[in-house]
Design a protein around this motif. Structure first.
Motif, mmCIF file in Angstrom:
data_model
loop_
_atom_site.group_PDB
_atom_site.id
_atom_site.type_symbol
_atom_site.label_atom_id
_atom_site.label_comp_id
_atom_site.label_asym_id
_atom_site.label_seq_id
_atom_site.Cartn_x
_atom_site.Cartn_y
_atom_site.Cartn_z
ATOM 1 N N SER A 1 2.121 14.545 3.604
ATOM 2 C CA SER A 1 0.960 13.658 3.610
ATOM 3 C C SER A 1 0.192 13.590 2.447
ATOM 4 O O SER A 1 -0.340 14.488 1.934
ATOM 5 N N LYS A 2 0.049 12.373 1.891
ATOM 6 C CA LYS A 2 -0.666 12.049 0.469
ATOM 7 C C LYS A 2 -1.763 11.201 0.756
ATOM 8 O O LYS A 2 -1.711 10.392 1.820
ATOM 9 N N GLN A 3 -2.915 11.190 -0.014
ATOM 10 C CA GLN A 3 -3.950 10.552 0.085
ATOM 11 C C GLN A 3 -4.040 9.480 -1.003
ATOM 12 O O GLN A 3 -3.831 10.018 -2.135
ATOM 13 N N PHE A 4 -4.727 8.231 -1.013
ATOM 14 C CA PHE A 4 -5.362 7.639 -2.068
ATOM 15 C C PHE A 4 -6.241 6.970 -1.760
ATOM 16 O O PHE A 4 -6.858 6.747 -0.571
ATOM 17 N N LYS A 5 -7.143 6.339 -2.643
ATOM 18 C CA LYS A 5 -8.237 5.625 -2.380
ATOM 19 C C LYS A 5 -7.969 4.121 -2.426
ATOM 20 O O LYS A 5 -7.376 3.756 -3.502
ATOM 21 N N THR A 6 -8.397 3.343 -1.386
ATOM 22 C CA THR A 6 -8.200 1.941 -1.436
ATOM 23 C C THR A 6 -8.985 1.171 -2.597
ATOM 24 O O THR A 6 -10.085 1.781 -2.781
ATOM 25 N N GLY B 1 -12.626 1.559 -1.632
ATOM 26 C CA GLY B 1 -13.032 2.768 -1.509
ATOM 27 C C GLY B 1 -12.790 3.750 -0.335
ATOM 28 O O GLY B 1 -13.246 4.851 -0.401
ATOM 29 N N ARG B 2 -12.102 3.359 0.697
ATOM 30 C CA ARG B 2 -11.690 4.048 1.580
ATOM 31 C C ARG B 2 -10.492 4.865 1.321
ATOM 32 O O ARG B 2 -9.721 4.997 0.282
ATOM 33 N N ILE B 3 -10.391 5.839 2.200
ATOM 34 C CA ILE B 3 -9.188 6.778 2.116
ATOM 35 C C ILE B 3 -8.179 6.545 2.722
ATOM 36 O O ILE B 3 -8.269 6.062 3.861
ATOM 37 N N GLY B 4 -6.786 6.313 2.189
ATOM 38 C CA GLY B 4 -5.750 5.760 2.810
ATOM 39 C C GLY B 4 -4.936 7.089 2.595
ATOM 40 O O GLY B 4 -4.750 8.125 2.015
ATOM 41 N N ARG B 5 -3.683 6.909 3.619
ATOM 42 C CA ARG B 5 -2.749 8.175 3.538
ATOM 43 C C ARG B 5 -1.385 7.453 3.689
ATOM 44 O O ARG B 5 -1.145 6.263 4.446
ATOM 45 N N TYR B 6 -0.331 8.370 3.090
ATOM 46 C CA TYR B 6 1.289 7.820 3.346
ATOM 47 C C TYR B 6 1.862 9.080 3.355
ATOM 48 O O TYR B 6 1.435 10.185 2.949
ATOM 49 N N GLU B 7 3.137 8.952 3.706
ATOM 50 C CA GLU B 7 4.076 10.238 3.641
ATOM 51 C C GLU B 7 5.200 10.073 2.681
ATOM 52 O O GLU B 7 5.529 9.133 2.463
#
Length: 87
Positions: free
Chosen positions: A53-58, A61-67
Motif C-alpha cells: 500500500s502506498k500513500q499520496f497527497k491529493t 491536501g488529503r491522503i490517498g492510497r493505492y496498491e
C-alpha cells in the motif's frame, strides 16, 4: 492470432517491469479491475505477486492510497522463461 487476455497482459507487464498499479493497468491496458486479475494470477496460475500500500497527497491536501503489486526477481525469471515459447 489469439488476443492476449487481461491476465496475460498483467503477467507480461510484471515480468518486464517488476511492478504495476491500478493507474498503469487502466491507462496502458484498459484494465479497470486489477485486483481481480492479480487474484487470478496468484490462485489460478500460482504466480508469486506481493502488494504494498502506498500513500499520496491529493490536490486537496488529503491522503490517498493505492496498491502497488510487485513480482520478485526469481519469480520474474521463471515466468520470463515460461513465456518465451508464446508469441
Amino acid at each position: 492470432m489469439k488476443q492476449p487476455t487481461q491476465n496475460d497482459l498483467v503477467l507480461r507487464h510484471l515480468v518486464r517491469y517488476g511492478s504495476i498499479t491500478d493507474a498503469v493497468a487502466r491507462d496502458k491496458y484498459g484494465i479497470t479491475r486489477l485486483a481481480a486479475r492479480i487474484h487470478d494470477l496468484r490462485y489460478t496460475y500460482g504466480a508469486h505477486i506481493g502488494g504494498q500500500s502506498k500513500q499520496f497527497k491529493t490536490r486537496l491536501g488529503r491522503i490517498g492510497r493505492y496498491e502497488e503489486y510487485r513480482m520478485p526477481g526469481g519469480s520474474r525469471i521463471f515466468w520470463r522463461n515460461s513465456l518465451k515459447g508464446e508469441k
